[in-house]
Design an enzyme around this catalytic site. Structure first.
Site, PDB file in Angstrom:
ATOM      1  N   SER A 154       0.868  -1.188   0.000  1.00  0.00           N
ATOM      2  CA  SER A 154       0.000   0.000   0.000  1.00  0.00           C
ATOM      3  C   SER A 154       0.897   1.227   0.000  1.00  0.00           C
ATOM      4  CB  SER A 154      -0.852   0.002   1.267  1.00  0.00           C
ATOM      5  OG  SER A 154      -1.445   1.273   1.492  1.00  0.00           O
ATOM      6  N   TYR A 167      -2.935  -1.242  10.463  1.00  0.00           N
ATOM      7  CA  TYR A 167      -2.845  -1.431   8.999  1.00  0.00           C
ATOM      8  C   TYR A 167      -1.505  -0.929   8.460  1.00  0.00           C
ATOM      9  CZ  TYR A 167      -4.266  -1.202   4.079  1.00  0.00           C
ATOM     10  OH  TYR A 167      -4.344  -1.362   2.719  1.00  0.00           O
TER      11      TYR A 167
HETATM   12  C1  BGC Z   1      -6.281   1.433   1.975  1.00  0.00           C
HETATM   13  C2  BGC Z   1      -7.438   2.292   1.495  1.00  0.00           C
HETATM   14  C3  BGC Z   1      -6.988   3.709   1.266  1.00  0.00           C
HETATM   15  C4  BGC Z   1      -5.719   3.773   0.429  1.00  0.00           C
HETATM   16  C5  BGC Z   1      -5.155   5.185   0.324  1.00  0.00           C
HETATM   17  C6  BGC Z   1      -5.144   1.588   1.002  1.00  0.00           C
HETATM   18  O1  BGC Z   1      -4.067   0.752   1.353  1.00  0.00           O
HETATM   19  O2  BGC Z   1      -6.709   0.080   2.100  1.00  0.00           O
HETATM   20  O3  BGC Z   1      -8.480   2.263   2.449  1.00  0.00           O
HETATM   21  O4  BGC Z   1      -8.011   4.427   0.598  1.00  0.00           O
HETATM   22  O5  BGC Z   1      -4.731   2.927   0.990  1.00  0.00           O
HETATM   23  O6  BGC Z   1      -5.120   5.859   1.550  1.00  0.00           O
END
Ligand code: BGC
Length: 269
Positions: A154, A167
């Site tokens: 991410s 996360y």
């Molecule tokens: C998350 C999303 C978020 C995006 C940008 C992703 O890894 O799961 O919820 O919109 O990152 O912030």
């Protein structure tokens, strides 16, 4: 059209919806036989819908129930896939969840659930894939590499995210998991990379695009001025899984419309 992944066996974790479903469709279009993994028995219908779409356009695949955070489940999935298809060529370590909370309220259960799926799940699946790649070695009729792993990370492996410490920690962990094993297995011709999506329009972040107001606020974070779609990630995954990227390992490919370009600085600083 040339099918760059013809007859390669690809396991895509968490592919009954969202980015995983998009990746499964793109890989199948490129000729891969896809394993559509879903985590809970209640997800079977969604997984079958993805499979129907794939077979409806001439692709091939199966669905497979497996909770990637459970070692026993992961061992069973790899054993079953290898028994049915002979080997595995591509792992897309995609399954991921969010359980957001202000840090002072975050429960151990929320922490463990997110780390369990997002990081431990990627460890367990990568380990099984690597065991199979080492067993088989390079088979030129399949690919120049002995195997390919794509971790779904991410932008939050770089961008701190208040209210999402579990996360962001899982994604930061994926970065060094990916780089460490890429270094370890490059001499064995195993290529390991990450895709780092920005905001992609899927159920996980519906609150960020579900209303006109939310979308407007989200777009202030995206210089390219549109939300991403699962096929944006699918196309990147096909490339990273194919021999077109044969000299690439240990890379983090940001597919984010410029979200990591510090957009706040375009008019300030
Ligand atoms: C998350 C999303 C978020 C995006 C940008 C992703 O890894 O799961 O919820 O919109 O990152 O912030």
């Amino acid at each position: 059209m040339e099918q760059k992944l013809k007859n390669q066996i690809a396991i895509i974790t968490g592919s009954s919806s969202g980015i995983g479903a998009g990746v499964a469709k793109s890989l199948a279009e490129a000729g891969a036989i896809v394993v559509i993994n879903y985590p809970l028995p209640g997800g079977l219908d969604a997984a079958n819908n993805v499979l129907d779409e794939i077979t409806g356009s001439g692709g091939k695949g199966i669905t497979f129930l497996c909770d990637v955070s459970k070692e026993e489940d992961v061992l069973k999935m790899f054993a079953a896939v290898i028994k049915e298809f002979g080997t595995v060529d591509i792992l897309v370590n995609n399954a991921g969840i969010q359980k957001d909370a202000p840090f002072e309220d975050m429960t151990l259960a929320q922490w463990n659930l997110v780390l369990g799926v997002n990081l431990t799940g990627q460890f367990l699946c990568a380990r099984e894939a690597i065991r199979e790649f080492l067993r088989r070695g390079v088979d030129d009729s399949r690919s120049k590499a002995a195997g390919k792993i794509i971790h779904m990370s991410s932008v939050h492996q770089e961008i701190p995210w208040a209210g999402h410490a579990n996360y962001a920690s899982s994604k930061g962990g994926i970065k060094l998991l990916m780089e460490s094993i890429a270094q370890e297995f490059a001499p064995k011709k195993i290529r390991i990379n990450s895709i780092c999506p920005g905001a992609i329009q899927t159920p996980i972040n519906q609150s960020a695009w579900g209303t006109a107001e939310a979308l407007k606020s989200l777009l202030t974070l995206i210089p390219y001025q549109r939300i991403g779609q699962p096929e944006d990630i699918g196309k990147a995954a096909v490339w990273l899984a194919s021999d077109d990227s044969d000299y690439i390992t240990g890379a983090s490919l940001f597919v984010d419309g410029g979200m990591t370009l510090y957009p706040g600085f375009s008019t300030n600083g």
